[in-house]
Design an enzyme around this catalytic site. Structure first.
Site, PDB file in Angstrom:
ATOM      1  N   GLY A   1      15.425  27.201 -39.834  1.00 42.10           N
ATOM      2  CA  GLY A   1      16.373  28.196 -40.342  1.00 42.10           C
ATOM      3  C   GLY A   1      15.727  29.320 -41.111  1.00 42.10           C
ATOM      4  O   GLY A   1      16.082  29.596 -42.254  1.00 42.10           O
TER       5      GLY A   1
ATOM      6  N   GLY B   1      17.304  31.871 -43.608  1.00 47.69           N
ATOM      7  CA  GLY B   1      18.015  31.397 -44.783  1.00 47.69           C
ATOM      8  C   GLY B   1      17.320  31.747 -46.092  1.00 47.69           C
ATOM      9  O   GLY B   1      16.095  31.920 -46.152  1.00 47.69           O
TER      10      GLY B   1
ATOM     11  N   ILE C   1      16.920  29.901 -49.028  1.00 46.26           N
ATOM     12  CA  ILE C   1      15.964  28.888 -49.505  1.00 46.26           C
ATOM     13  C   ILE C   1      14.778  28.797 -48.552  1.00 46.26           C
ATOM     14  O   ILE C   1      13.624  28.708 -48.983  1.00 46.26           O
ATOM     15  CB  ILE C   1      16.651  27.520 -49.661  1.00 46.26           C
ATOM     16  CG1 ILE C   1      17.697  27.567 -50.783  1.00 46.26           C
ATOM     17  CG2 ILE C   1      15.631  26.419 -49.945  1.00 46.26           C
ATOM     18  CD1 ILE C   1      18.532  26.298 -50.915  1.00 46.26           C
TER      19      ILE C   1
ATOM     20  N   ARG D   1      17.827  31.256 -34.597  1.00 49.42           N
ATOM     21  CA  ARG D   1      18.721  31.127 -33.444  1.00 49.42           C
ATOM     22  C   ARG D   1      18.533  32.280 -32.463  1.00 49.42           C
ATOM     23  O   ARG D   1      18.898  32.181 -31.297  1.00 49.42           O
ATOM     24  CB  ARG D   1      20.173  31.039 -33.911  1.00 49.42           C
ATOM     25  CG  ARG D   1      20.522  29.681 -34.495  1.00 49.42           C
ATOM     26  CD  ARG D   1      21.976  29.596 -34.894  1.00 49.42           C
ATOM     27  NE  ARG D   1      22.255  30.453 -36.052  1.00 49.42           N
ATOM     28  CZ  ARG D   1      23.478  30.662 -36.535  1.00 49.42           C
ATOM     29  NH1 ARG D   1      24.521  30.109 -35.954  1.00 49.42           N
ATOM     30  NH2 ARG D   1      23.645  31.437 -37.590  1.00 49.42           N
TER      31      ARG D   1
ATOM     32  N   LEU E   1      20.698  24.373 -33.903  1.00 51.90           N
ATOM     33  CA  LEU E   1      21.046  23.004 -34.270  1.00 51.90           C
ATOM     34  C   LEU E   1      22.060  22.376 -33.328  1.00 51.90           C
ATOM     35  O   LEU E   1      22.180  21.148 -33.265  1.00 51.90           O
ATOM     36  CB  LEU E   1      21.598  22.968 -35.703  1.00 51.90           C
ATOM     37  CG  LEU E   1      20.586  23.202 -36.824  1.00 51.90           C
ATOM     38  CD1 LEU E   1      21.301  23.311 -38.165  1.00 51.90           C
ATOM     39  CD2 LEU E   1      19.560  22.072 -36.875  1.00 51.90           C
TER      40      LEU E   1
ATOM     41  N   ALA F   1      17.822  24.347 -42.353  1.00 54.84           N
ATOM     42  CA  ALA F   1      18.830  24.977 -41.505  1.00 54.84           C
ATOM     43  C   ALA F   1      20.090  24.135 -41.512  1.00 54.84           C
ATOM     44  O   ALA F   1      20.040  22.903 -41.515  1.00 54.84           O
ATOM     45  CB  ALA F   1      18.302  25.111 -40.073  1.00 54.84           C
TER      46      ALA F   1
ATOM     47  N   LYS G   1      28.093  17.713 -45.761  1.00 50.44           N
ATOM     48  CA  LYS G   1      26.780  17.573 -46.385  1.00 50.44           C
ATOM     49  C   LYS G   1      26.485  16.105 -46.708  1.00 50.44           C
ATOM     50  O   LYS G   1      25.358  15.622 -46.541  1.00 50.44           O
ATOM     51  CB  LYS G   1      26.709  18.417 -47.662  1.00 50.44           C
ATOM     52  CG  LYS G   1      26.482  19.901 -47.415  1.00 50.44           C
ATOM     53  CD  LYS G   1      25.119  20.140 -46.802  1.00 50.44           C
ATOM     54  CE  LYS G   1      24.762  21.607 -46.717  1.00 50.44           C
ATOM     55  NZ  LYS G   1      23.448  21.816 -46.059  1.00 50.44           N
TER      56      LYS G   1
ATOM     57  N   SER H   1      25.881  31.597 -54.294  1.00 53.85           N
ATOM     58  CA  SER H   1      25.775  31.703 -55.746  1.00 53.85           C
ATOM     59  C   SER H   1      25.330  33.098 -56.168  1.00 53.85           C
ATOM     60  O   SER H   1      25.828  33.651 -57.154  1.00 53.85           O
ATOM     61  CB  SER H   1      24.786  30.657 -56.275  1.00 53.85           C
ATOM     62  OG  SER H   1      25.132  29.375 -55.799  1.00 53.85           O
TER      63      SER H   1
END
Length: 345
Positions: free
Chosen positions: A10, A13, A15, A35, A65, A85, A162, A202
């Site tokens: 991923g 992203g 992070i 992707r 994924l 990801a 999650k 966030s």
């Protein structure tokens, strides 16, 4: 130069990009999945915004994924995998299963590819949502790594996905891992420097506060952590023998209310924070607004909920030393302004 190759899933992203930076700065070679290979230039530009020119030490592979294709190629020759990801909410999720199945199946695709490629260890980016959700009033705080979200309680589909995805990962390694090692990192709200227009939900909170998009602050709270410290914890969990088979909550300091976040911005961002609201909104105002605005319903579920969690285990076992939540919040604000993603007064 470290010749070991690390797969970071991923690569677009928030992070993941900071994990790539941390690995490159330590001399590792990195392969990342996207992707669409059309986003390679965008990712490289965002890394350059952090002062990192990856050059040929970073390679890209197309993998989704939701599909088997690409994952064997992605994992081939890698010593470690950082798997961050996750299926992104598209707005098409109608049933819980629309959230859960892609998250669970995605984790299993990556773990199978890692096992078959002879990877030593996978570090899974999970979430505090796999720990703190659905618990009845009176459940002990702060949350710690032995806690799991209660799937029978009041839990949002994202948090449920999650939880089930992380549980599926641990079950796979135990039953079918054939020696594959696993560690998980469970971050609270992730702040820190944005590198481009893709950043965490966030950080979006900081953007909304700076732009004055909210009339006031709901009575909700969260733990916070800087994305650079989340990346550092991934690196420690990847390398330290003591991290095998362990979960680590990534959070810095005490949980903070939204009003406290607003106050930090007001105190430290000067005129750039002139639009930040200081008023604390009564719970009934949020509940009333949520009747007309479905987007507020998740906020209603968090009103007055104590989400305190502790990062003591990561500090004790792995020597992790995160920045303060206040510094992480300010770093978010400064990066948004620097990149022109928010317009201060």
């Amino acid at each position: 130069m470290n010749h070991e190759l690390v797969l970071v899933t991923g690569g677009t992203g928030f992070i993941a990009q900071h994990c790539i930076i941390a690995l490159l700065e330590r001399g590792y070679r990195v392969r990342t999945t996207v992707r669409s290979l059309g986003r390679e230039a965008e990712v490289r530009e965002q890394l350059r915004n952090a002062g990192v020119d990856a050059g040929d030490r970073l390679a890209f592979v197309r993998a989704d994924l939701s599909e088997d294709a690409g994952w064997a190629e992605a994992a081939e020759g890698c010593t470690y995998v950082m798997h961050g990801a996750s299926p992104t909410p598209s707005g098409d999720q109608v049933r819980e299963e629309d959230w859960i199945r892609p998250a669970v199946d995605g984790n299993l695709r990556v773990l199978k590819a890692a096992r078959d490629a002879g990877v030593k260890r996978v570090v899974l980016t999970s979430a505090i949502g796999a720990i703190c959700a659905g618990h009845k009033p009176g459940y002990p705080r702060p949350f710690k790594e032995t806690d799991w979200s209660d799937l029978e309680g009041q839990i949002a589909p994202y948090q449920k996905s999650k939880t089930l995805a992380e549980r599926a990962a641990w079950d796979f390694v135990r039953r079918e891992g054939k020696g594959l090692e696993l560690s998980s990192v469970n971050p609270t709200a992730v702040m820190g420097p944005a590198l481009g227009a893709d950043y965490s939900h966030s950080v979006r909170l900081v953007k909304n506060l700076l732009e004055g998009n909210q009339k006031g602050c709901p009575k909700i709270s969260s733990g916070f952590v800087d994305v650079r410290d989340v990346a550092d914890l991934h690196l420690r969990a990847m390398l330290d023998p003591k991290a095998n088979g362990e979960r680590f909550i990534a959070t810095a300091g005490e949980s903070m209310t939204m009003a406290e976040v607003a106050r930090v911005l007001r105190e430290r961002m000067g005129s750039s924070a002139a639009n930040v609201p200081t008023r604390v909104l009564p719970n009934w105002v949020i509940r009333l607004a949520a009747r007309k605005n479905p987007a507020l319903r998740p906020v209603v579920a968090l009103l007055g909920v104590d989400l305190s969690a502790t990062g003591a285990k990561a500090q004790r076992v792995l020597g992790w030393k995160p920045r303060s939540p206040e510094d992480a919040i300010v770093a978010s604000a400064e990066s948004l302004i620097r990149l022109g993603l928010v317009t201060p007064l």
